[in-house]
Design a protein around this motif. Sequence first.
Motif, short mmCIF file in Angstrom:
data_model
loop_
_atom_site.label_atom_id
_atom_site.label_comp_id
_atom_site.label_asym_id
_atom_site.label_seq_id
_atom_site.Cartn_x
_atom_site.Cartn_y
_atom_site.Cartn_z
N ALA A 37 -31.59 -29.03 42.95
CA ALA A 37 -32.75 -28.20 43.22
C ALA A 37 -32.95 -27.20 42.09
CB ALA A 37 -32.59 -27.46 44.55
N GLU A 38 -34.21 -27.00 41.70
CA GLU A 38 -34.50 -26.07 40.61
C GLU A 38 -34.85 -24.67 41.10
OE1 GLU A 38 -35.62 -30.20 39.02
OE2 GLU A 38 -36.20 -29.07 40.80
N GLY A 39 -34.79 -24.48 42.41
CA GLY A 39 -35.09 -23.16 42.94
C GLY A 39 -34.67 -23.06 44.40
N ILE A 40 -34.57 -21.82 44.86
CA ILE A 40 -34.27 -21.52 46.25
C ILE A 40 -35.35 -20.58 46.77
CG2 ILE A 40 -32.66 -20.41 47.85
CD1 ILE A 40 -31.60 -23.04 46.70
N THR A 41 -35.88 -20.91 47.95
CA THR A 41 -36.91 -20.09 48.58
C THR A 41 -36.36 -19.51 49.89
OG1 THR A 41 -38.81 -21.29 47.65
CG2 THR A 41 -39.17 -20.15 49.73
N VAL A 42 -36.70 -18.27 50.14
CA VAL A 42 -36.39 -17.64 51.43
C VAL A 42 -37.64 -16.93 51.93
CG1 VAL A 42 -33.92 -17.34 51.00
CG2 VAL A 42 -35.52 -15.53 50.31
N HIS A 43 -37.75 -16.83 53.25
CA HIS A 43 -38.89 -16.15 53.87
C HIS A 43 -38.36 -15.21 54.95
CE1 HIS A 43 -43.25 -16.55 55.56
NE2 HIS A 43 -42.74 -15.37 55.84
N PRO A 44 -37.94 -14.02 54.55
CA PRO A 44 -37.44 -13.06 55.55
C PRO A 44 -38.58 -12.51 56.39
CG PRO A 44 -37.58 -12.02 53.39
CD PRO A 44 -37.92 -13.46 53.18
N ILE A 51 -33.61 -16.01 57.94
CA ILE A 51 -33.09 -15.28 56.78
C ILE A 51 -33.13 -13.77 57.04
CG2 ILE A 51 -33.64 -14.63 54.40
CD1 ILE A 51 -32.14 -17.18 54.48
N ARG A 52 -32.02 -13.12 56.79
CA ARG A 52 -31.93 -11.67 56.96
C ARG A 52 -32.11 -10.98 55.61
NH1 ARG A 52 -26.40 -12.82 60.23
NH2 ARG A 52 -27.31 -13.43 62.24
N TYR A 53 -32.50 -9.73 55.65
CA TYR A 53 -32.64 -8.97 54.41
C TYR A 53 -31.30 -8.94 53.67
CZ TYR A 53 -37.41 -7.27 55.21
OH TYR A 53 -38.76 -7.20 55.36
N ALA A 54 -30.21 -8.88 54.41
CA ALA A 54 -28.89 -8.87 53.78
C ALA A 54 -28.62 -10.18 53.04
CB ALA A 54 -27.81 -8.63 54.83
N ASP A 55 -29.14 -11.30 53.57
CA ASP A 55 -29.00 -12.59 52.87
C ASP A 55 -29.69 -12.55 51.52
OD1 ASP A 55 -27.65 -13.83 55.03
OD2 ASP A 55 -29.55 -14.34 55.99
N VAL A 56 -30.88 -11.98 51.51
CA VAL A 56 -31.67 -11.92 50.28
C VAL A 56 -30.91 -11.13 49.21
CG1 VAL A 56 -33.86 -11.22 49.25
CG2 VAL A 56 -33.81 -12.08 51.60
N LEU A 57 -30.35 -10.01 49.62
CA LEU A 57 -29.59 -9.18 48.68
C LEU A 57 -28.34 -9.88 48.18
CD1 LEU A 57 -29.91 -5.81 50.63
CD2 LEU A 57 -30.99 -6.35 48.44
N ALA A 58 -27.70 -10.66 49.05
CA ALA A 58 -26.47 -11.37 48.67
C ALA A 58 -26.77 -12.56 47.77
CB ALA A 58 -25.73 -11.83 49.92
N SER A 74 -45.46 -6.34 53.93
CA SER A 74 -45.26 -5.06 54.63
C SER A 74 -44.53 -4.12 53.68
CB SER A 74 -44.41 -5.27 55.88
OG SER A 74 -43.12 -5.72 55.53
N LYS A 75 -44.45 -2.85 54.04
CA LYS A 75 -43.74 -1.90 53.19
C LYS A 75 -42.29 -2.31 52.99
CE LYS A 75 -42.48 2.96 52.59
NZ LYS A 75 -41.11 2.58 52.17
N GLU A 76 -41.65 -2.76 54.09
CA GLU A 76 -40.24 -3.16 54.00
C GLU A 76 -40.06 -4.37 53.09
OE1 GLU A 76 -41.02 -0.75 57.48
OE2 GLU A 76 -41.92 -2.65 56.81
N PHE A 77 -41.00 -5.32 53.18
CA PHE A 77 -40.94 -6.51 52.33
C PHE A 77 -41.13 -6.14 50.87
CE2 PHE A 77 -42.97 -10.04 50.10
CZ PHE A 77 -42.13 -11.10 50.41
N ILE A 78 -42.11 -5.31 50.60
CA ILE A 78 -42.38 -4.89 49.22
C ILE A 78 -41.15 -4.18 48.63
CG2 ILE A 78 -43.77 -3.37 47.77
CD1 ILE A 78 -46.09 -3.87 49.79
N ASP A 79 -40.57 -3.28 49.41
CA ASP A 79 -39.38 -2.56 48.94
C ASP A 79 -38.24 -3.52 48.64
OD1 ASP A 79 -40.75 -0.19 49.21
OD2 ASP A 79 -39.81 0.36 51.12
N LEU A 80 -38.07 -4.52 49.51
CA LEU A 80 -37.00 -5.51 49.30
C LEU A 80 -37.23 -6.29 48.01
CD1 LEU A 80 -34.51 -7.11 50.42
CD2 LEU A 80 -36.18 -8.66 51.48
#
Length: 237
Positions: A37-44, A51-58, A74-80
Motif C-alpha cells: 500500500a502506498e498510503g494509509i487513510t483514517v477517518h476519526p 479510529i481514535r484521536y490517540a490512534d492518529v497521533l500514534a 470541526s474545531k477538534e478535527f482541525i486542531d488534530l
Amino acid sequence: MTKLSVNINKVATLRNARGGNNPDVEKVALDCEAFGAEGITVHPRPDERHIRYADVLALRPILRTEFNIEGYPSKEFIDLVLKVKPHQVTLVPDAPDQITSNSGWDTKNNLSFLTELMDTFGEAGIRTSIFVGTDTEMIEYAAKAGADRVELYTEPYASQYGKNREAAIAPFVEAAKVTRKLGMGLNAGHDLSLENLAYFHENIPWVDEVSIGHALICDALYLGLKKTIEEYKNCLR
C-alpha cells in the motif's frame, strides 16, 4: 501509477468491539505498507467509534508512506490535523452521527468556509482534498476554494456498475476531465472494490489515489491481507 491508500477504520472497529488491542491498528497499518500500500487513510469521528484521536497521533511517526486524514472539519478535527500534519487532509461533509460518508460538499454554498480551511491547511504544508460528487459546478467551486485535489464520491458508480457499467462510469469520466482541466489532482473513494476498481481505473487512468477500506478488509477475511492488497494493486496497473 495510481496509489492505493488503505483505510483502516474497520480494523479499529473490530478492535473496539472487544476492547484491548486486538487487532493492533498500528501493526496492521505497517503491514499494509509492507504488503505494498502506498498510503494509509483514517477517518476519526467525534464519538471515536473506530479510529481514535490517540490512534492518529500514534500512527504519524511510524508510517513510511503517505498519511491521509479525512473527516468533517470541526474545531477538534482541525486542531488534530494541524498537530499531526499528515501528507493530506480530505474534508467530508459528514454529520457527527453519520454511519459513513454519503455525499459530497456543496462547495458553492460553503465556499468561504472551505477557502479559509484550504488556506489554514495549506499554510501548514498539508495537501488538501475536498470530497465531491460528479456535479461539475461543485468541482469548479472546489478549485475556487483553493483545493489541491478533489476526491470523487464513487458510491453511485459502484451501485450502478452491475447494471450498466458504461452508464455508471460516464459522469465520473466527465468529472475527472473537468478536474484535470482545472489543474487539480484527483482522488476517488467509497465502495470501490475488486469487482469495479479495474474498470474505473481503465477509464480514468490519471487518478492520483484511491482510498479503500470496507471492501478491502472484507476481502482480506477470505484472501488474507497481503494477497488482497496485491489484488487491489493489480487493478491499478
